[in-house]
Design an enzyme around this catalytic site. Sequence first.
Site, mmCIF file in Angstrom:
data_model
loop_
_atom_site.group_PDB
_atom_site.id
_atom_site.type_symbol
_atom_site.label_atom_id
_atom_site.label_comp_id
_atom_site.label_asym_id
_atom_site.label_seq_id
_atom_site.Cartn_x
_atom_site.Cartn_y
_atom_site.Cartn_z
ATOM 1 N N CYS A 1 23.109 -123.508 -29.858
ATOM 2 C CA CYS A 1 22.712 -123.601 -31.261
ATOM 3 C C CYS A 1 23.399 -124.825 -31.862
ATOM 4 O O CYS A 1 24.560 -125.100 -31.576
ATOM 5 C CB CYS A 1 23.135 -122.328 -31.985
ATOM 6 S SG CYS A 1 23.102 -122.463 -33.765
ATOM 7 N N CYS B 1 30.293 -118.387 -53.991
ATOM 8 C CA CYS B 1 29.334 -118.691 -52.919
ATOM 9 C C CYS B 1 27.909 -118.406 -53.407
ATOM 10 O O CYS B 1 26.965 -118.475 -52.637
ATOM 11 C CB CYS B 1 29.670 -117.918 -51.650
ATOM 12 S SG CYS B 1 29.783 -116.156 -51.901
#
Length: 390
Positions: free
Chosen positions: A94, A343
Amino acid sequence: MQNKQENSKTCPYAKKCGGCDYQGVPYEEQLAKKQAYMKKLMKPFGKVNPIVGMKDPLHYRHKVQAAFDCTRKGQVVAGVYEKNSHDVVDIEKCLIENEEADAIIRDIKNLLRSFRIKTYDEDTGYGLLRHVLVRKGYHSGQIMVVLVLASPILPSKNNFVKALRKNHPEISTVVINVNDRRTSMVLGDRNITVYGKGYIEDKLCGCTFRISPSSFYQVNPEQTELLYQKAIACAGLTGKETVIDAYCGTGTIGLIASRFAKNVMGVELNQDAIKDAITNAKRNDIHNIRFYHGDAGEFMVNMAEKGEKADVVIMDPPRTGSDEAFLSSIIKLSPKRIVYVSCGPDTLARDLKYLTGHGYRMTECTPYDMFPFTRHVENVVALSKNVKKS
Ligand code: SAH
């Protein structure tokens, strides 16, 4: 060093995986999009500093999780669930995951056959291995491998660990996590250490932190270090302040701040995180910090009712943001400064509307790219009482 060629490569799994919203978008453009988004959202409150991006935005995830399954032809696959399904996309490499972690997961896949270990089947409940989680300490280099099993017995476990460590001697601990429930939650409640200490340690901003299999610890340590430094700088500590670290997790920000403050109180809802926070205080020989287990809003209401004072409040709530009980108590406690680590930009804007409507001004806002290739953006916002708008 930035690998430009790899950066511009598109991921072969992009369509099925769906984890990266900005797959194939050049990194500079990703940063520009995030900057523009924050500028628009923060317009009512003040200016936004340039986003802090990564020099090399690839392979930043130091926590890698792979679901294990078996195809009809009997081939073992490991990776993420396909969007809106429970079919596993077999991922060999990945672009945003730590490469060593990916190599360990590939090797586990290969070892399963020789050790005759079956992957777990969600439909029948038959089989053993459900997930593998690999976590790497950024500065320490220590690696933890967690094998999530449907039952506590791993056949030939010592030989399995030996074979795995033969290829990856850098693995410092291996833990079996038992998850025998029919659930989509990855981790179960029970951990059995089969090699090493059962946890790893990492250093951030001069403090050492213990990371257990279920501890919350930011996945991008390089950016986390910059973000924490900014949060501490925004707190403007001189050594005389009483500081609240709300939503403190394992105590990271509060412990770093304690070196520059008179005393710190950390509050957190998750009991395991609080245990880790207390361990972390001892591990770093820090004595001017206390941790409280409970809801941050209730804690603040309590403090306000007792007429207690705090000079600085640092808050780092989950994506859903804070709540009115918490925010209204901040106003009563009346700290000189508030540092809001967020966040979730939308909930940040919502909570800023409340705080700026009650006597605070945003003095600084700095976005950090903690999750390149995704749409997420983290921010550190400083607020002060009675100062002119920036
Ligand atoms: N500051 C920490 C953790 C931030 S994540 C760090 O940087 O590592 C947000 C934390 O808020 C999580 O640990 C979560 O368990 C906690 N949390 C969520 N709701 C809460 C609440 N109502 N009261 C206190 N803590 C809460």
